[in-house]
Design a protein around this motif. Structure first.
Motif, PDB file in Angstrom:
ATOM      1  N   ALA A  78       0.833  -1.199   0.000  1.00 23.58           N
ATOM      2  CA  ALA A  78       0.000   0.000   0.000  1.00 23.58           C
ATOM      3  C   ALA A  78       0.875   1.259   0.000  1.00 23.58           C
ATOM      4  N   VAL A  79       1.890   1.253   0.831  1.00 27.06           N
ATOM      5  CA  VAL A  79       2.820   2.385   0.917  1.00 27.06           C
ATOM      6  C   VAL A  79       3.435   2.651  -0.449  1.00 27.06           C
ATOM      7  N   ASN A  80       3.828   1.564  -1.066  1.00 28.26           N
ATOM      8  CA  ASN A  80       4.475   1.649  -2.354  1.00 28.26           C
ATOM      9  C   ASN A  80       3.602   2.235  -3.448  1.00 28.26           C
ATOM     10  N   LEU A  90       1.785   6.510  -7.024  1.00 25.16           N
ATOM     11  CA  LEU A  90       0.718   7.359  -7.528  1.00 25.16           C
ATOM     12  C   LEU A  90       0.982   8.819  -7.198  1.00 25.16           C
ATOM     13  N   LEU A  91       1.596   9.062  -6.034  1.00 26.77           N
ATOM     14  CA  LEU A  91       1.969  10.428  -5.671  1.00 26.77           C
ATOM     15  C   LEU A  91       2.947  10.984  -6.693  1.00 26.77           C
ATOM     16  N   ALA A  92       3.942  10.160  -7.025  1.00 26.99           N
ATOM     17  CA  ALA A  92       4.954  10.598  -7.980  1.00 26.99           C
ATOM     18  C   ALA A  92       4.307  10.888  -9.327  1.00 26.99           C
ATOM     19  N   ARG A  93       3.388   9.999  -9.697  1.00 21.89           N
ATOM     20  CA  ARG A  93       2.748  10.160 -10.986  1.00 21.89           C
ATOM     21  C   ARG A  93       1.857  11.406 -10.968  1.00 21.89           C
ATOM     22  N   GLY A  94       1.162  11.572  -9.830  1.00 20.57           N
ATOM     23  CA  GLY A  94       0.304  12.737  -9.686  1.00 20.57           C
ATOM     24  C   GLY A  94       1.107  14.019  -9.881  1.00 20.57           C
ATOM     25  N   ALA A  95       2.326  14.014  -9.358  1.00 25.81           N
ATOM     26  CA  ALA A  95       3.167  15.203  -9.481  1.00 25.81           C
ATOM     27  C   ALA A  95       3.465  15.491 -10.944  1.00 25.81           C
ATOM     28  N   GLY A  97      -5.886   5.566  -4.201  1.00 28.03           N
ATOM     29  CA  GLY A  97      -6.201   6.470  -5.298  1.00 28.03           C
ATOM     30  C   GLY A  97      -6.614   7.851  -4.833  1.00 28.03           C
ATOM     31  N   LEU A  98      -7.275   7.897  -3.679  1.00 27.47           N
ATOM     32  CA  LEU A  98      -7.878   9.150  -3.245  1.00 27.47           C
ATOM     33  C   LEU A  98      -6.833  10.215  -2.924  1.00 27.47           C
ATOM     34  N   LEU A  99      -5.763   9.776  -2.265  1.00 26.05           N
ATOM     35  CA  LEU A  99      -4.751  10.738  -1.819  1.00 26.05           C
ATOM     36  C   LEU A  99      -4.140  11.510  -2.999  1.00 26.05           C
ATOM     37  N   PRO A 100      -3.594  10.788  -3.986  1.00 21.26           N
ATOM     38  CA  PRO A 100      -3.046  11.527  -5.130  1.00 21.26           C
ATOM     39  C   PRO A 100      -4.128  12.269  -5.906  1.00 21.26           C
TER      40      PRO A 100
END
Lengths: 877, 111
Positions: A362-364, A369-374, A459-462
């Motif tokens: 999950a962390v991964n 997704l965070l990186a991708r969101g950026a 998904g929600l966070l990013p």
């Protein structure tokens, strides 16, 4: 009708939306023309009429869009469009998608596999009606040791107790099946008549045992398993008229158990026979039975336990059985808890590891997704500027997450299926209920729920971040926002490095522990030894010495097999699970206090046994053919026994009794080295060796040990034929090599180890993916900065160092936290470890190095990419 | 006229369209003009809402449509009432009259 129309139109429309789009466009165009015509009719110019129509219609495009949004299929179409768009996005970022899918697959696969494997053992209740009422009635001695039950105690408790509606005793039984074909040794149980009733099951054919079947001297009867009925009798419908020839006696079959009956107390059992014990019979107070009970409805366990304790004290006071101490505690824990008592801590450790792997995954994915969101901030900002609502963007991102986890989940479930097969194949034979392990519907549902929840949470966070205010202020405070996000991600990576360290260290310790265990000397030379158990019918050899003559013949026959060099016999074989022990009484006062006395293992061995196993002779002599019935009784003792009982005395010539203190005592004639009896990991037990002829009972079941000059396993068929050449229908059981038996005693640890290895590998893969994902993301974010640095003269080496030092900082913080977690968290593993501390320096150092190496490689790729950034391109973008 | 709302009262658009179609099949523009005429320009129908409502009614089975050639030889989509549509018109008209009368009485008392 209407619903049908809705559906059919909707589906037709989804299938091909061109006709409807054309219709809508035509209709709107017609409307506009009609308006223009009206305008001209009122005297407007063509241009004025066009403007009038435009005004009235309010934007043809918007009208068309509104029209298209009618109907349920539009929502579906939007979803499909999102899916298509999402798929395109994932396809363009293949590396990202692959890593994310693998991450989810590993997390879900490992979790599903392990939960599938542990569910029957840990969570499912036993497959009997009202399973919580089935209790294990266990006696505990004053020193806290578990006593096997006695028939006498069971009989009295069952008679006097009000808390239990039924109580039963059981003991393993291995009758020899003869008659047609090869003699066969069956696995079965001797039970009290109430056994099946206590479990709450009944035969499907025939009847349960009756009280009169269980009286001493009754006609022998058996109930057989469905498997035996199928394999031995071909599902004969007349089965209840047939008999089995067991131990040279014909017994009537009175019942057949259902196919799905699980006998958890002895999984492989095929026959059940009444004990036929009375309180008057000799072994009535012998400790060798297991006791179970079924509580009356509404009676709780503590009430039952206090009643049992009260009653057992009464029984001991009234009947004075000599084998009981004065202090006895009786417990009535649930049968399931009792069965899993030994493996429970290990299983919980494994379950905790599952949690860690899931957390890692999950962390991964969050990180990825965070990186991708950026990287997608500009895309989202553009879409928002073009009028996409926030919900629309959130939906898009969630759809993509869902798509990712669906694919990952599907792969994970497939992996779980394969893994469960491997786990079942690798599990030790003794693990209860292993045969019911499977990835079944509830587990699949579990995996699916897990998939969905993971995707939504992750998904929600990013999505919030990508679609939130940050994305709209594209160029304002980018550094601050990016800095905050980088901190979140550093924490995530640090966390997963720590988690991976814990998992890897646990596995490393188990691995080393296993190495140590296999390196332990059993006290004899196990190589090149073939062993088997031969059972001679007790009914056929009733005269004194007859059975010993039979075994002499068997030894002679085996010695004639080409390649065989030595043969010997023993009443119990080391590391085979045999357990026959007695108390010892010394003729002269012993040097040891009563509390420190131990039971000793007693072996009846043929002359040559000690030599064959290369058990070293330390003093005196070994047993010879002269130590036969009628000669002065001789005993050889082992060093552990000497250490405990004789301390400073020379034991040679001392006299002692084994078990009962009647008859002539044994004289110690020799001292030999220690041998592991129960397991490699256990203590070295005290032991004595006598010859079969000088023991008060005949030994009808003996283990043969055979040494040969060639590869010993290939001699097995010839040796078996040699046994049968003496007497046709004696079964040869447990035919195996000593080497195989030794590795089997490590099976429990190997199983746990396998599970931990799966986890450790998953953890390592996830850590690598995680660190790589984070570093790649950060490099992508800082492209402009790196370009600037390059433009003002930073060398590629300098930039690589920059990326590396960041990676190293995050990783080392994770490692420090991990080491603390290891020190605190792995204490629970201590009971599983052998010959290695849970703080073993070498293991932890290797694991630290391994993680550092993986992290280094994961940093290297993005670092090199950063160094290659063209300053011109980076600044222009 | 601005102070009297020219938008169709909420929830009545469907029944007004059904009523407009009760005499003869019409195309979208025809329906819009018919509503304006009959209401003496009190109600003006937004083409977007009208066409959307027609789509909805067609889905519902109250109207059916067919492409035909208009009097000035242009292709147009003509809507006509179905049996179900007539039934619905009847029910909703009665309901509307009941409510309108009640509202009129209430307003009369107030005034």
């Amino acid at each position: 009708m209407s619903l049908w129309r809705q559906l059919s139109r909707g589906i037709a429309d989804l299938w091909d939306r061109a006709p409807r789009d054309r219709d809508v466009a035509d209709e709107v165009a017609h409307f506009r023309e009609a308006l223009e015509a009206e305008g001209r009719a009122q005297g407007m110019s063509a241009a004025e009429a066009r403007r009038y129509a435009q005004l009235e219609l309010g934007g043809a495009t918007q009208v068309r869009a509104e029209l298209r949004s009618v109907g349920w299929e539009r929502a579906v179409a939007t979803f499909f469009a999102d899916l298509r768009y999402g798929w395109r996005g994932l396809w363009t970022n293949r590396v990202f998608s692959l890593v994310a899918v693998c991450t989810i697959a590993i997390g879900i696969g490992a979790a599903t596999a392990i939960v599938s494997a542990l569910r029957p053992v840990l969570f499912d209740s036993l497959p009997y009606p009202a399973p919580e009422r089935v209790r294990a009635v266990v006696e505990w001695s004053a020193t806290g040791e578990r006593n096997p039950g006695t028939f006498g105690m069971y009989h009295e408790l069952a008679r006097r107790s009000r808390s239990f509606e039924a109580m039963a005793v059981h003991t393993p039984w291995s009758p020899t099946l003869t008659g047609d074909g090869r003699p066969e040794r069956l696995s079965g149980q001797r039970v009290s008549a109430s056994y099946l009733r206590t479990l709450g099951v009944a035969p499907t054919r025939g009847r349960d045992f009756r009280e009169e079947d269980d009286r001493p001297g009754s006609v022998p009867v058996v109930i057989i398993s469905h498997r035996l009925w199928q394999q031995h009798f071909g599902e004969d419908s007349e089965i209840l008229r047939r008999t089995l020839r067991l131990d040279d006696e014909d017994v009537a079959i009175v019942g057949v158990m259902p196919a799905d009956f699980e006998n958890v107390l002895l999984p492989g059992a095929d026959v059940w026979s009444p004990l036929q014990f009375g309180l008057e019979s000799g072994p009535a107070w012998g400790h060798f039975l297991g006791t179970i009970g079924r509580l009356r409805p509404g009676v709780d366990a503590s009430t039952a336990e206090s009643e049992l304790n009260q009653l057992s004290a009464q029984v001991i006071a009234e009947l004075r059985p000599s084998t009981y101490g004065t202090q006895l505690r009786v417990s009535a824990s649930s049968l399931q808890d009792d069965l899993t008592r030994d493996v429970r801590p290990a299983l919980w450790a494994v379950l905790a590891a599952v949690g860690v792997v899931l957390l890692l995954a999950a962390v991964n994915v969050t990180n990825l997704l965070l990186a991708r969101g950026a990287r997608r901030r500009e895309e989202f900002a553009l879409r928002a500027a073009l009028g996409a609502s926030r919900t629309r963007l959130l939906r898009q991102v969630l759809t993509e997450s869902l798509l990712l986890s669906l694919i990952g989940g599907a792969v994970g479930v497939a992996m779980a299926g394969a893994a469960v097969g491997a786990i079942v194949a690798a599990s030790p034979a003794g693990l209860s209920r292993v045969d019911v392990i499977a990835v079944d519907t509830p587990i699949l549902l579990f995996a699916i729920v897990l998939t969905t929840v993971t995707s939504l949470v992750v998904g929600l966070l990013p999505a919030l971040q990508a679609s939130g205010q940050g994305s709209l202020h594209l160029n304002l405070g980018t550094a601050r926002v990016a800095g905050g996000r980088r901190r979140i991600r550093s924490v995530l990576v640090g966390a997963q490095v720590a988690l991976a360290l814990v998992l890897l260290s646990g596995s490393g310790l188990l691995l080393r522990s296993m190495r140590q265990l296999l390196a332990v000397s059993p006290g004899f030379d196990a190589q090149g030894i073939l062993t088997m158990q031969v059972q001679a019918s007790p009914r056929r050899y009733t005269e004194p010495g007859a059975v010993d003559r039979y075994f002499d013949d068997v030894r002679a026959a085996i010695l004639r097999v080409p390649g065989v060099t030595e043969v010997a016999l023993t009443s119990q074989l080391p590391l085979s699970g045999d357990h026959e022990a007695y108390g010892v009484t010394l003729a002269s006062p012993p040097d040891v206090a009563p509390a420190e006395r131990r039971e000793i293992f007693r072996y009846a061995v043929s002359p040559g046994y000690l030599e064959l196993l290369r058990i070293p002779l330390k003093a005196g002599r070994t047993l010879t053919a002269a130590d036969r019935d009628g000669a002065p009784r001789s005993v050889v003792v082992n060093e552990a026994f000497v250490r405990r009982y004789f301390r400073d005395r020379d034991p040679i010539g001392e006299r002692l009794w084994i078990g009962a203190t009647t008859g002539e005592p044994y004289t110690v004639v020799g001292i030999v080295g220690d041998v592991k009896q129960l397991s490699l990991a256990g203590d070295t037990p005290d032991a004595v060796y006598t010859t079969p002829g000088q023991w008060r009972f005949a030994h009808h079941t003996q283990s043969l040990v055979v040494r040969g000059s060639t590869d010993i396993a290939t001699l097995a068929p010839a040796v078996r034929e040699a046994v049968w050449s003496v007497e046709r229908d004696h079964p040869v059981a447990r035919l195996t090599t000593m080497d195989a038996m030794i590795s089997e005693t490590a099976a429990d640890r190997r199983f746990t180890l396998l599970l931990f290895e799966i986890f450790a590998l998953s953890a390592l893969a996830l850590t690598a993916a995680g660190v790589y994902g984070m570093m790649a993301g950060i490099v992508a974010e800082r492209t402009r900065e790196f370009g600037l640095r390059a433009a003002v003269g930073a060398t590629p080496g300098r930039i690589v160092a920059l990326v590396f030092s960041f990676g190293a900082r995050v990783t080392s913080v994770g490692l420090v936290i991990g080491v603390v977690a290891v020190v605190l968290g792995l204490r629970g593993l201590r009971t599983m470890l052998y010959g290695v501390s849970h703080l073993d320096v070498i293991t932890h150092a290797v694991v630290l190095l391994l993680i550092a190496l993986v992290a280094g490689v994961a940093c290297a790729l993005p670092a090199v990419r950063a160094a290659r950034i063209d300053p011109a391109v980076a600044l222009r973008d | 006229m601005a102070e009297h709302g020219t938008d169709v009262i909420q929830g009545t658009l469907d029944v007004i369209i059904l009523r407009a179609l009760s005499l003869q099949p019409l195309h979208g523009f025809g329906i819009a003009r018919r509503i304006e005429q009959v209401s003496k320009q009190v109600f003006k129908v937004n083409p977007g809402s009208l066409l959307t409502a027609l789509q909805r009614l067609e889905r519902d089975g109250s109207v059916e449509s067919a492409w035909r050639i208009t009097e000035n030889s242009r292709r147009a989509k003509y809507y006509s009432l179905t049996k179900k549509g007539r039934q619905r018109l009847k029910v909703e008209t009665e309901g509307w009259q009941l409510r309108a009368a009640a509202v009129a009485r209430l307003l009369g008392v107030e005034g």
